[in-house]
Write an enzyme that holds these catalytic residues in place. Sequence first.
Site, PDB file in Angstrom:
ATOM      1  N   ARG A  59       0.867  -1.151   0.145  1.00 18.51           N
ATOM      2  CA  ARG A  59       0.066   0.140   0.032  1.00 18.51           C
ATOM      3  C   ARG A  59       0.967   1.138   0.002  1.00 18.51           C
ATOM      4  O   ARG A  59       1.889   1.394   0.700  1.00 18.51           O
ATOM      5  CB  ARG A  59      -0.949  -0.161   1.138  1.00 18.51           C
ATOM      6  CG  ARG A  59      -2.126  -0.993   1.173  1.00 18.51           C
ATOM      7  CD  ARG A  59      -3.229  -0.689   0.078  1.00 18.51           C
ATOM      8  NE  ARG A  59      -4.184  -1.657   0.158  1.00 18.51           N
ATOM      9  CZ  ARG A  59      -4.540  -2.689  -0.537  1.00 18.51           C
ATOM     10  NH1 ARG A  59      -3.375  -2.944  -1.461  1.00 18.51           N
ATOM     11  NH2 ARG A  59      -5.380  -3.550  -0.839  1.00 18.51           N
ATOM     12  N   GLU A  73      -4.307   7.524  -4.768  1.00 23.10           N
ATOM     13  CA  GLU A  73      -4.531   7.007  -6.259  1.00 23.10           C
ATOM     14  C   GLU A  73      -5.904   7.268  -6.860  1.00 23.10           C
ATOM     15  O   GLU A  73      -6.691   7.196  -6.339  1.00 23.10           O
ATOM     16  CB  GLU A  73      -4.561   5.340  -5.867  1.00 23.10           C
ATOM     17  CG  GLU A  73      -3.105   4.813  -5.367  1.00 23.10           C
ATOM     18  CD  GLU A  73      -3.262   3.466  -5.091  1.00 23.10           C
ATOM     19  OE1 GLU A  73      -4.021   2.913  -5.170  1.00 23.10           O
ATOM     20  OE2 GLU A  73      -2.115   2.829  -4.500  1.00 23.10           O
ATOM     21  N   HIS A  76      -1.790   0.304  -9.753  1.00 24.31           N
ATOM     22  CA  HIS A  76      -2.185  -0.642  -8.809  1.00 24.31           C
ATOM     23  C   HIS A  76      -2.887  -2.023  -9.421  1.00 24.31           C
ATOM     24  O   HIS A  76      -4.079  -2.293  -9.184  1.00 24.31           O
ATOM     25  CB  HIS A  76      -3.086  -0.052  -7.769  1.00 24.31           C
ATOM     26  CG  HIS A  76      -3.383  -0.742  -6.532  1.00 24.31           C
ATOM     27  ND1 HIS A  76      -3.646  -0.094  -5.532  1.00 24.31           N
ATOM     28  CD2 HIS A  76      -3.218  -1.904  -6.285  1.00 24.31           C
ATOM     29  CE1 HIS A  76      -3.765  -1.089  -4.242  1.00 24.31           C
ATOM     30  NE2 HIS A  76      -3.750  -2.398  -4.634  1.00 24.31           N
TER      31      HIS A  76
HETATM   32  P1  NAP Z   1      -0.477 -11.714   4.820  1.00 20.56           P
HETATM   33  O1  NAP Z   1      -0.380 -13.226   4.382  1.00 20.56           O
HETATM   34  O2  NAP Z   1      -1.282 -11.363   5.745  1.00 20.56           O
HETATM   35  O3  NAP Z   1       1.097 -11.191   5.033  1.00 20.56           O
HETATM   36  C1  NAP Z   1       1.266  -9.894   5.372  1.00 20.56           C
HETATM   37  C2  NAP Z   1       2.601 -10.246   6.303  1.00 20.56           C
HETATM   38  O4  NAP Z   1       2.826  -8.770   6.925  1.00 20.56           O
HETATM   39  C3  NAP Z   1       2.424 -11.201   7.398  1.00 20.56           C
HETATM   40  O5  NAP Z   1       3.712 -12.231   7.139  1.00 20.56           O
HETATM   41  C4  NAP Z   1       2.757 -10.294   8.722  1.00 20.56           C
HETATM   42  O6  NAP Z   1       3.524 -10.993   9.613  1.00 20.56           O
HETATM   43  C5  NAP Z   1       3.557  -9.080   7.903  1.00 20.56           C
HETATM   44  N1  NAP Z   1       3.510  -7.867   8.811  1.00 20.56           N
HETATM   45  C6  NAP Z   1       2.235  -7.447   9.499  1.00 20.56           C
HETATM   46  N2  NAP Z   1       2.368  -6.188  10.120  1.00 20.56           N
HETATM   47  C7  NAP Z   1       3.800  -6.108  10.042  1.00 20.56           C
HETATM   48  C8  NAP Z   1       4.965  -5.152  10.466  1.00 20.56           C
HETATM   49  N3  NAP Z   1       4.355  -4.342  11.477  1.00 20.56           N
HETATM   50  N4  NAP Z   1       6.126  -5.093  10.070  1.00 20.56           N
HETATM   51  C9  NAP Z   1       6.582  -6.186   9.529  1.00 20.56           C
HETATM   52  N5  NAP Z   1       5.642  -7.124   8.804  1.00 20.56           N
HETATM   53  C10 NAP Z   1       4.540  -7.166   9.163  1.00 20.56           C
HETATM   54  O7  NAP Z   1      -0.968 -10.863   3.256  1.00 20.56           O
HETATM   55  P2  NAP Z   1      -0.726 -11.242   1.943  1.00 20.56           P
HETATM   56  O8  NAP Z   1      -1.887 -11.803   1.251  1.00 20.56           O
HETATM   57  O9  NAP Z   1       0.705 -11.671   1.657  1.00 20.56           O
HETATM   58  O10 NAP Z   1      -0.831  -9.689   1.409  1.00 20.56           O
HETATM   59  C11 NAP Z   1       0.047  -8.544   1.805  1.00 20.56           C
HETATM   60  C12 NAP Z   1      -0.250  -7.354   1.509  1.00 20.56           C
HETATM   61  O11 NAP Z   1      -0.136  -6.991   0.008  1.00 20.56           O
HETATM   62  C13 NAP Z   1      -1.909  -6.872   1.558  1.00 20.56           C
HETATM   63  O12 NAP Z   1      -1.954  -6.459   2.755  1.00 20.56           O
HETATM   64  C14 NAP Z   1      -2.243  -5.790   0.610  1.00 20.56           C
HETATM   65  O13 NAP Z   1      -1.727  -4.587   1.021  1.00 20.56           O
HETATM   66  C15 NAP Z   1      -0.899  -5.937  -0.584  1.00 20.56           C
HETATM   67  N6  NAP Z   1      -1.327  -6.461  -1.920  1.00 20.56           N
HETATM   68  C16 NAP Z   1      -1.401  -5.665  -2.783  1.00 20.56           C
HETATM   69  C17 NAP Z   1      -2.057  -6.023  -4.009  1.00 20.56           C
HETATM   70  C18 NAP Z   1      -1.729  -5.219  -5.541  1.00 20.56           C
HETATM   71  O14 NAP Z   1      -2.409  -4.894  -6.235  1.00 20.56           O
HETATM   72  N7  NAP Z   1      -0.542  -4.381  -5.517  1.00 20.56           N
HETATM   73  C19 NAP Z   1      -2.396  -7.143  -4.429  1.00 20.56           C
HETATM   74  C20 NAP Z   1      -2.769  -8.020  -3.343  1.00 20.56           C
HETATM   75  C21 NAP Z   1      -2.006  -7.761  -2.019  1.00 20.56           C
HETATM   76  P3  NAP Z   1       3.441 -10.515  11.159  1.00 20.56           P
HETATM   77  O15 NAP Z   1       1.953 -10.687  11.525  1.00 20.56           O
HETATM   78  O16 NAP Z   1       4.252 -11.803  12.091  1.00 20.56           O
HETATM   79  O17 NAP Z   1       4.060  -9.292  11.405  1.00 20.56           O
END
Ligand code: NAP
Length: 322
Positions: A239, A268, A287
Amino acid sequence: MTKPYIFITRSLPEEIVTPFQEKFNVKMWDSEEQPVDREVLLEEAGKADALITVLSDQVDEELLSRGRQLKVVANLAVGFDNIDIKTAEKNGITITNTPDVLTETTADLTFSLLMATARRLIEANEYVRKGDWENWAPLLMAGHDIHHKTIGIVGMGRIGEAVAHRARGFHMNVLYHNRSRKKEAEEKLGAVYKSFDELVTQADFVVCLAPLTPETKGMFHKEVFKKMKSSAIFVNTSRGDNANEDDLYQALVEGDIAGAGLDVFENEPISKDHPLLSLQQVVALPHIGSASVETRKAMMNLCLENVQLVLDEQEPKTKVTS
Ligand code: NAP
C-alpha cells in the site's frame, strides 16, 4: 419472499453476477472505472443485505451505522485497510476479503516490477519506440543484476513467500522481516530472518509486502532510505501509505537509493504531475498487482460466494477479524 439485496460498487462482468441473480436481487454501480458516489453508497448501505466493495470505498463508521439490515461487506481485495473492522464487528456485520486466490498473480507482478526497475525495461522500451536507438554502446541502458543479489522482503506472508520462491529461482539470497519469525519459510525457502534495520541495510532489493496498519504507515521514511545501499531498489506492491513519498522522492534525487518500482501510491490515482513520475529511475504502475483476468474473476467469485454463505447463515470462506 423478497430476495436479499446485494449492492456491488463497480460494474462486474454479467457472467460472474448472473448465476447469483436467481437467488438475490443484485444491483451494480454502472461504471467499471468510476467509483460510486459516496452519497449513493451511503444510501445503498441503508438498503442492502450485502455490499461488495473495492479498496477505494471507505467502509467507515458512517457507512456501517447506516447498514440497518447489512449483514456482510465483501471486499474485492486481500487488504482491508479501507474498512473499520472493529465497528463492523460491534455492529454484527461480517467482513470478508480475497486472500490466496491472488497470491501467485501478485507475486508475479511484484517480481516483474523488480526486474523492470532493475533492468530499466520501461525506459529502454520508450527509447526504442522514440527512435533514439542509433548505435550499440557498451553501457547503453545498463541496469543492475538481479541474480545472486540479496532481496529483503518486509511482510513475509502469503505473497511475500511467493516472491521469495521466485527469488530463489534467480539464485537470490532471501532476507525477510515480520513481527514474528516464520521457521517454516526459513526451512522451505532458505530465507533468513533480520531485524527491519538489518534488512534495509543489507538488501539490494527491499520489497514491501506488509499490510497497511497504524504500525506500518510511513515505515519507509527518510532515515530508512538513508540506511539502504545507494545501489538499492525499493519495490512497493503493498500500500502506498507504507512509504513516505516525499522522503522517497528526496532519497532518489539525492542518490540514497538507486530506483523504485511502485504499484501503489499515497493517493490513487497518482497525479501525472507528481514529482516521482519525473524520475527515470521510477517505474510506476496503476495498482495492478492482482490484475490478471483469471485472478480478478476468481476474486469476484470469492466475494459472491462469501456473500451467499453469510446470507445463508453459514461461515464465509475468508472472514476478516480484528
Ligand atoms: P499476509 O499473508 O497477511 O502477509 C502480510 C505479512 O506482513 C505477514 O506475514 C505479517 O507477519 C507481516 N506484517 C504485518 N505487520 C507487520 C509489521 N508491522 N512489520 C513487518 N511485517 C508485518 O498478506 P498477503 O496476502 O501476503 O498480502 C500482503 C499485502 O499485499 C496486503 O495487505 C495488501 O496490502 C497487498 N496487496 C497488494 C496488491 C496489489 O495489487 N498491489 C495485491 C494483493 C495484496 P507478522 O504478523 O508476523 O508481522
